[in-house]
Design an enzyme around this catalytic site. Structure first.
Site, mmCIF file in Angstrom:
data_model
loop_
_atom_site.group_PDB
_atom_site.id
_atom_site.type_symbol
_atom_site.label_atom_id
_atom_site.label_comp_id
_atom_site.label_asym_id
_atom_site.label_seq_id
_atom_site.Cartn_x
_atom_site.Cartn_y
_atom_site.Cartn_z
ATOM 1 N N HIS A 189 -1.064 43.361 -21.540
ATOM 2 C CA HIS A 189 0.152 42.814 -22.138
ATOM 3 C C HIS A 189 1.202 42.745 -21.034
ATOM 4 O O HIS A 189 1.394 43.725 -20.296
ATOM 5 C CB HIS A 189 0.685 43.733 -23.230
ATOM 6 C CG HIS A 189 -0.079 43.692 -24.519
ATOM 7 N ND1 HIS A 189 -1.442 43.800 -24.582
ATOM 8 C CD2 HIS A 189 0.352 43.558 -25.802
ATOM 9 C CE1 HIS A 189 -1.822 43.731 -25.854
ATOM 10 N NE2 HIS A 189 -0.755 43.585 -26.621
ATOM 11 N N GLU A 192 6.127 40.284 -22.781
ATOM 12 C CA GLU A 192 6.446 40.185 -24.215
ATOM 13 C C GLU A 192 7.920 40.540 -24.358
ATOM 14 O O GLU A 192 8.748 39.703 -24.680
ATOM 15 C CB GLU A 192 5.571 41.154 -25.029
ATOM 16 C CG GLU A 192 5.875 41.155 -26.527
ATOM 17 C CD GLU A 192 5.129 42.261 -27.290
ATOM 18 O OE1 GLU A 192 4.598 43.193 -26.652
ATOM 19 O OE2 GLU A 192 5.105 42.184 -28.541
ATOM 20 N N ASP A 270 -2.403 39.322 -33.197
ATOM 21 C CA ASP A 270 -1.813 40.575 -32.716
ATOM 22 C C ASP A 270 -2.095 41.736 -33.684
ATOM 23 O O ASP A 270 -3.106 42.408 -33.555
ATOM 24 C CB ASP A 270 -0.314 40.396 -32.453
ATOM 25 C CG ASP A 270 0.231 41.349 -31.389
ATOM 26 O OD1 ASP A 270 -0.560 42.125 -30.817
ATOM 27 O OD2 ASP A 270 1.452 41.321 -31.127
ATOM 28 N N ASP A 271 -1.193 41.945 -34.650
ATOM 29 C CA ASP A 271 -1.347 43.010 -35.656
ATOM 30 C C ASP A 271 -1.151 42.387 -37.041
ATOM 31 O O ASP A 271 -0.100 42.546 -37.661
ATOM 32 C CB ASP A 271 -0.302 44.106 -35.412
ATOM 33 C CG ASP A 271 -0.475 44.754 -34.052
ATOM 34 O OD1 ASP A 271 -1.411 45.548 -33.878
ATOM 35 O OD2 ASP A 271 0.329 44.439 -33.148
HETATM 36 ZN ZN LIG Z 1 -0.615 43.012 -28.698
#
Ligand SMILES: [Zn+2]
Length: 330
Positions: A189, A192, A270-271
């Site tokens: 990651h 972000e 993602d989630d």
């Molecule tokens: Zn993530």
């Protein structure tokens, strides 16, 4: 949306739906600080990445046995299959479990049990990507890599996730070098919430092959040029960006501008239990909010298979790509 696609940015712990959380809590005798699934869903309105992470880690307390991890992965794969996913490269966070006394073998073998039958049951090929929590020390990441050695046959890559700002990629130089020596592939990651410099560091210091998120590269034209010319895939997660307030509303998401700039963009969930949709829902949402037409969507699907770690099985990649070309939108 049933367009065939690969999902490359998916945290298995982030697929824990409230219903399954309560079922596992009851089975394992874990007390959740919420009266019911409705009250829990209300807690899903986040201020930022940190407020999400606080709830995310609290809920993980319900995951204890191999069977729990197998059920979690199986539930995700069933949902993903219903939304056109043909290949999934799934993140897991071993430290989030080992820190509360669940052995890494329980996590990996539990997930592996569901993944082993995924192709037959759900028509989805899978890989596992082991992520290190970047707000923990590199020593802890090195211990995790060491502990994973009996299970390396199940792991194709390492990643880096959790609270980004203040934890630059270079902090994990040594563990990424060790992962390379073990033959693992690398993602991280970056960009972000963290600055474009973190994306450069992930590429130059860690040697990653894909950037997860990478949203903030758009602040740095020179970096965009490099990502385009080197064909570095970005695994974008538009619904996550809105829920975690990186972007105010989906209509302002730079996905379209990023595609126009020639970046190799993919769209992921993602989630999904926390961010309001699985990957097919995400395709649908960007289609509506950003006016992406069918050819844009087909490009995103094509990109997802191009960016997948399928180098050992190019026949499979070619088959998936031909499914994308053959797909008829209704
Ligand atoms: Zn993530």
């Amino acid at each position: 949306m049933h367009l065939p696609k690969a999902e490359l940015h998916l945290h298995i712990e982030g697929t824990l739906e409230p219903e399954l959380a309560f079922a596992l809590a009851a089975r394992n005798g874990v007390d959740l600080p919420y009266a019911d699934t409705e009250e829990l869903r209300k807690a899903y309105l986040f201020e930022d990445l940190q407020s999400f992470l606080d709830l995310y880690y609290a809920l993980m307390a319900v995951l204890r046995t191999e069977e729990d991890f197998a059920e979690l992965a199986d539930a995700y794969l069933a949902r993903a299959a219903a939304q056109g996913v043909r290949h999934a490269e799934i993140f897991f966070d071993p430290q989030a479990h080992t820190d509360r006394g669940v052995p890494i073998g329980t996590v990996i073998e539990g997930l592996g049990r569901a993944l082993d039958r995924s192709e037959e049951t759900h028509g989805i090929s899978t890989q596992l990507i082991m992520c290190f929590l970047r707000d923990k020390s590199e020593a802890s990441a090195l211990e995790t890599l060491e502990a994973s050695k009996p299970y390396l046959h199940r792991i194709s890559a390492v990643g880096l996730d959790s609270a980004e700002v203040g934890h630059p990629p270079a902090k994990f130089r040594e563990v990424y070098a060790a992962a390379t020596a073990l033959g693992l592939r690398k993602v991280a990651h970056a960009g972000e919430e963290g600055p474009p410099e973190y994306i450069r560091e992930a590429l130059d210091v860690l040697g990653v092959e894909r950037i997860d998120h990478g949203l903030r590269c758009m602040e740095d034209p020179e970096l965009v040029g490099r990502l385009v010319s080197e064909r570095i895939p970005l695994t974008l997660c538009p619904l996550s960006n809105v829920r975690l307030r990186a972007i105010d509303v989906l209509e302002q998401h730079p996905l379209r501008a990023m595609m126009d700039a020639g970046l190799l963009c993919t769209v992921n969930s993602d989630d999904p239990a926390y961010f309001g949709g699985y990957v097919g829902d995400t395709f649908h949402a960007v289609h509506e909010a950003l006016g992406l037409d069918r050819e844009h969507l087909r490009t995103l699907a094509r990109n997802s298979f191009e960016a997948a770690f399928l180098d050992h099985d190019e026949e499979r990649r070619a088959r998936y790509l031909s499914e994308v070309e053959a797909y008829a939108f209704d």
